[in-house]
Design an enzyme around this catalytic site. Structure first.
Site, PDB file in Angstrom:
ATOM      1  N   CYS A  42       0.815  -1.209   0.000  1.00  0.00           N
ATOM      2  CA  CYS A  42       0.000   0.000   0.000  1.00  0.00           C
ATOM      3  C   CYS A  42       0.853   1.265   0.000  1.00  0.00           C
ATOM      4  O   CYS A  42       1.676   1.454   0.897  1.00  0.00           O
ATOM      5  CB  CYS A  42      -0.915  -0.021   1.229  1.00  0.00           C
ATOM      6  SG  CYS A  42      -1.848   1.506   1.466  1.00  0.00           S
ATOM      7  N   TYR A 173      -5.512   6.320  -9.188  1.00  0.00           N
ATOM      8  CA  TYR A 173      -6.689   5.517  -8.852  1.00  0.00           C
ATOM      9  C   TYR A 173      -7.916   5.984  -9.620  1.00  0.00           C
ATOM     10  O   TYR A 173      -8.749   5.171 -10.056  1.00  0.00           O
ATOM     11  CB  TYR A 173      -6.958   5.575  -7.347  1.00  0.00           C
ATOM     12  CG  TYR A 173      -5.972   4.792  -6.523  1.00  0.00           C
ATOM     13  CD1 TYR A 173      -6.213   3.473  -6.166  1.00  0.00           C
ATOM     14  CD2 TYR A 173      -4.773   5.370  -6.111  1.00  0.00           C
ATOM     15  CE1 TYR A 173      -5.296   2.748  -5.413  1.00  0.00           C
ATOM     16  CE2 TYR A 173      -3.844   4.659  -5.366  1.00  0.00           C
ATOM     17  CZ  TYR A 173      -4.110   3.349  -5.023  1.00  0.00           C
ATOM     18  OH  TYR A 173      -3.198   2.632  -4.286  1.00  0.00           O
TER      19      TYR A 173
END
Length: 330
Positions: A42, A173
């Site tokens: 992450c 994203y």
């Protein structure tokens, strides 16, 4: 998503309780009391790992590492023996969130800092976590720790962070999870417009703010280091690879080769997370073998721009036992 369902909108509701020197939220800074839970995959969690390492907080803030994949319920501790975190004694990070609030309605995200005595999550506010590690935990920094959030530069750092978050960190994203062509193209153009601006800024200066590494460099780095491995192909951010943007590629390699940066990066886990978890983007779950990551260790030439990576401080020491990552490979 946007009103028409085409545009990705990140849920930014987090547990904003802070761990502070004065304990004003009920959680004072105390060595050994808290556990930082992350995943190597992450980018938001990666920031906290880098800051913790640069500041030398390993002896006072332990690290729990989740595996690279998760299901709809939670990140899991499948890398640990028996699939259970050895300190928190839980199998899923979800358990620490439900210990805080049995009806917790939001995302189970990393990084999260857990209060070890109660087993409850204190905060998962990733942006504030790193700032507090730099400021509220100052009394426990190692000798020679750099000042990653110097007061004289905070306004400039905050402004750059805001632009980088909107146009780089989150824009990849927005492009990758867009459900419509227009939404994808808006994110794509926004991303590369900002990368071009950053290239111009970094052409004549080694770091984003001042002459040393700051919070701003850390926040940009964690997206750049994932760019060619996942964002270029998986998220369709394919105008250019990072390796085809000379200034940013050299800047990213400079940071990668700085102690505290590349030694937190595990490319196999990064790729496994994105390509396995995002089945709406990659239905087969097939993880690509490339790209060649050995280029991260090639000379970058950024020393000619001057600058002092750690300012008036010194490099961090060796990686803590049990925290080494997979080395880069060809």
């Amino acid at each position: 998503m946007s009103a028409d369902g085409s545009e990705y909108v990140r849920d930014q509701r987090y547990l904003t309780t802070r761990i502070t020197a004065d304990g004003r939220d009920g959680f004072p800074v105390e060595p050994g009391r808290y556990r930082l839970v992350v995943s190597r995959a992450c980018p938001w969690a990666n920031r906290s790992v880098i800051v913790r390492r640069l500041l030398g907080l390993e002896p006072v803030l332990s690290l729990g590492i989740c595996g690279p994949t998760h299901d709809e319920r939670s990140w899991t501790f499948d890398l640990d023996p028996g699939g259970r975190d050895p300190v928190l004694k839980i199998e899923r990070l979800q358990e620490a969130f439900f210990a805080r609030d049995p009806d917790y309605p939001l995302g189970i995200t990393v990084p999260a800092i857990v209060d070890i005595p109660t087993g409850k999550v204190v905060t998962n506010d990733f942006a504030q976590i790193t700032l507090d590690l730099s400021t509220e935990w100052r009394g426990h920094h190692r000798p020679g720790a750099p000042d990653l959030y110097p007061e004289r530069h905070r306004d400039e750092i905050d402004a750059i962070n805001a632009d980088v978050y909107a146009d780089v960190n989150n824009a990849v994203y927005e492009a990758g999870f867009a459900k419509g062509q227009d939404a994808y193209e808006r994110a794509y153009r926004k991303l590369f417009r900002r990368l071009d601006i950053l290239q111009e800024r970094l052409a004549a200066r080694r770091y984003l703010v001042g002459d040393a590494i700051t919070e701003a460099d850390i926040r940009l780095f964690t997206t750049l280091v994932r760019f060619d491995a996942v964002y270029h192909g998986h998220f369709k951010c394919n105008r250019s690879k990072l390796a085809e943007m000379p200034v940013l590629w050299a800047y990213a390699r400079d940071l990668f080769q700085t102690p505290g940066f590349g030694d937190t990066i595990d490319f196999p886990q990064i790729k496994e997370h994105y390509y396995v978890v995002h089945r709406d983007v990659n239905p087969t779950g097939v993880v690509p073998l490339g790209p060649d990551t050995s280029g991260w260790l090639t000379p970058h030439g950024r020393e000619r721009l001057g600058g002092r990576p750690f300012g008036d401080g010194t490099p961090p020491g060796p990686v803590a036992d049990g925290e080494a990552v997979t080395a880069v490979t060809g």
